[in-house]
Design a protein around this motif. Structure first.
Motif, short mmCIF file in Angstrom:
data_model
loop_
_atom_site.label_atom_id
_atom_site.label_comp_id
_atom_site.label_asym_id
_atom_site.label_seq_id
_atom_site.Cartn_x
_atom_site.Cartn_y
_atom_site.Cartn_z
N ILE A 55 -27.32 -0.79 11.10
CA ILE A 55 -26.60 0.10 12.01
C ILE A 55 -27.61 0.89 12.83
CG2 ILE A 55 -25.06 2.10 12.20
CD1 ILE A 55 -23.87 1.30 9.48
N THR A 56 -27.34 0.97 14.14
CA THR A 56 -28.13 1.80 15.04
C THR A 56 -27.19 2.37 16.09
OG1 THR A 56 -30.11 1.87 16.45
CG2 THR A 56 -28.74 -0.10 16.62
N ARG A 57 -27.61 3.42 16.75
CA ARG A 57 -26.81 3.95 17.86
C ARG A 57 -27.08 3.10 19.10
NH1 ARG A 57 -24.43 9.15 17.47
NH2 ARG A 57 -24.84 10.06 15.43
N ASN A 58 -26.08 3.02 19.96
CA ASN A 58 -26.21 2.25 21.20
C ASN A 58 -27.00 3.07 22.22
OD1 ASN A 58 -25.90 0.62 23.43
ND2 ASN A 58 -23.71 0.39 23.22
N ALA A 59 -28.01 2.46 22.82
CA ALA A 59 -28.79 3.13 23.86
C ALA A 59 -27.99 3.29 25.15
CB ALA A 59 -30.07 2.34 24.15
N TYR A 60 -26.92 2.53 25.29
CA TYR A 60 -26.06 2.59 26.47
C TYR A 60 -24.62 2.86 26.01
CZ TYR A 60 -30.15 0.54 28.65
OH TYR A 60 -31.44 0.30 29.08
N PRO A 61 -24.35 4.06 25.47
CA PRO A 61 -23.02 4.33 24.92
C PRO A 61 -21.93 4.30 25.99
CG PRO A 61 -24.31 6.34 25.03
CD PRO A 61 -25.23 5.22 25.40
N TYR A 62 -20.75 3.89 25.57
CA TYR A 62 -19.61 3.85 26.48
C TYR A 62 -19.15 5.28 26.78
CZ TYR A 62 -19.17 -1.16 25.49
OH TYR A 62 -19.39 -2.51 25.36
N ALA A 63 -18.83 5.52 28.03
CA ALA A 63 -18.29 6.81 28.43
C ALA A 63 -17.01 7.08 27.63
CB ALA A 63 -17.99 6.80 29.93
N GLY A 64 -16.83 8.34 27.25
CA GLY A 64 -15.62 8.74 26.54
C GLY A 64 -15.74 8.69 25.03
N THR A 65 -16.88 8.26 24.50
CA THR A 65 -17.05 8.19 23.05
C THR A 65 -17.77 9.43 22.55
OG1 THR A 65 -19.16 7.00 23.18
CG2 THR A 65 -17.15 5.67 23.07
N VAL A 66 -17.45 9.83 21.32
CA VAL A 66 -18.18 10.91 20.66
C VAL A 66 -19.49 10.34 20.12
CG1 VAL A 66 -18.12 12.51 18.70
CG2 VAL A 66 -16.05 12.11 20.06
N ALA A 67 -19.42 9.13 19.59
CA ALA A 67 -20.61 8.41 19.11
C ALA A 67 -20.35 6.92 19.29
CB ALA A 67 -20.89 8.73 17.64
N HIS A 68 -21.40 6.17 19.54
CA HIS A 68 -21.28 4.72 19.77
C HIS A 68 -22.37 4.04 18.96
CE1 HIS A 68 -20.79 1.27 22.93
NE2 HIS A 68 -20.94 0.80 21.70
N TYR A 69 -21.94 3.29 17.94
CA TYR A 69 -22.87 2.58 17.07
C TYR A 69 -22.80 1.08 17.33
CZ TYR A 69 -23.23 6.83 14.29
OH TYR A 69 -23.47 8.11 13.88
N LEU A 70 -23.88 0.41 16.97
CA LEU A 70 -23.92 -1.04 16.95
C LEU A 70 -24.16 -1.45 15.51
CD1 LEU A 70 -26.19 -1.64 20.07
CD2 LEU A 70 -23.69 -1.78 19.94
N ILE A 71 -23.36 -2.39 15.04
CA ILE A 71 -23.54 -2.97 13.71
C ILE A 71 -23.99 -4.40 13.97
CG2 ILE A 71 -22.49 -3.45 11.48
CD1 ILE A 71 -20.33 -1.34 12.19
N VAL A 72 -25.24 -4.69 13.58
CA VAL A 72 -25.92 -5.90 14.03
C VAL A 72 -26.35 -6.77 12.84
CG1 VAL A 72 -27.88 -6.73 15.42
CG2 VAL A 72 -26.85 -4.50 15.93
N PRO A 73 -26.08 -8.09 12.91
CA PRO A 73 -26.58 -8.97 11.84
C PRO A 73 -28.10 -8.93 11.77
CG PRO A 73 -24.98 -10.12 13.18
CD PRO A 73 -25.31 -8.84 13.90
N ARG A 74 -28.61 -8.96 10.57
CA ARG A 74 -30.06 -8.92 10.37
C ARG A 74 -30.70 -10.25 10.72
NH1 ARG A 74 -31.60 -5.98 4.95
NH2 ARG A 74 -33.61 -6.13 6.01
N THR A 75 -29.92 -11.31 10.85
CA THR A 75 -30.42 -12.61 11.32
C THR A 75 -29.86 -12.87 12.71
OG1 THR A 75 -28.59 -13.80 10.29
CG2 THR A 75 -30.60 -13.57 9.00
N HIS A 76 -30.57 -13.63 13.50
CA HIS A 76 -30.13 -13.92 14.87
C HIS A 76 -29.03 -14.98 14.84
CE1 HIS A 76 -30.61 -13.99 19.26
NE2 HIS A 76 -30.16 -15.23 19.12
N VAL A 77 -27.81 -14.55 15.11
CA VAL A 77 -26.67 -15.45 15.24
C VAL A 77 -25.90 -15.05 16.50
CG1 VAL A 77 -26.45 -15.92 12.76
CG2 VAL A 77 -25.15 -14.05 13.78
#
Length: 147
Positions: A55-77
């Motif tokens: 889990i990391t925060r999005n560097a380009y969060p969507y307008a209107g959000t309090v917080a915007h996270y990215l949940i990313v697979p640890r392998t490239h898929v």
């Protein structure tokens, strides 16, 4: 090159800064979501690592959000069906972790899978957008989920 052959689909970038950054990474063959590139190329650090996801925060969060996270697979898929079923269970657990951390009024999750030319995505590494919402958003949160 098509969306299936590239790391980034520049037509889906939401800002010129994002487009320029993705283009630079593409030229160097760097996937911003692959774990070996996170520390050097992502603005925000990994906040949590599971067996299958981080889990990391999005560097380009969507307008209107309090917080915007990215949940990313640890392998490239590029597609959810490339992961084992256990990864799906862990994804639910990580969404609960974020919800419990923020105790929001509402959340929203979007995950685009497959060819970016058709799903609205910009990075060929599968990831889930998890946004925290409140009762007085500054803007309507919009997820692009098609070409």
């Amino acid at each position: 090159m098509t969306g299936a052959e590239t790391l980034y689909y520049l037509d889906a970038a939401r800002t010129e800064d994002q487009r320029a950054y993705m283009s630079s990474l593409e030229e160097r063959g760097i996937c911003i979501f692959c774990e070996e590139h996170v520390a050097e190329h992502q603005e925000h650090p990994v906040e949590h690592r599971g067996e299958f996801w981080y889990i990391t925060r999005n560097a380009y969060p969507y307008a209107g959000t309090v917080a915007h996270y990215l949940i990313v697979p640890r392998t490239h898929v590029a597609s959810f069906d490339e992961l084992p079923d256990a990864a799906g269970a862990e994804l639910w657990s990580l969404q609960r972790l974020l919800k419990d951390r923020h105790a929001p009024l509402a959340t929203a999750t979007v995950m685009r899978s497959g060819d970016m030319r058709y799903n609205g995505g910009s990075v060929a590494h599968l990831h889930a957008h998890f946004v925290i919402l409140d009762d007085a958003p500054s803007a309507t949160v919009k997820f692009k989920v098609s070409a």
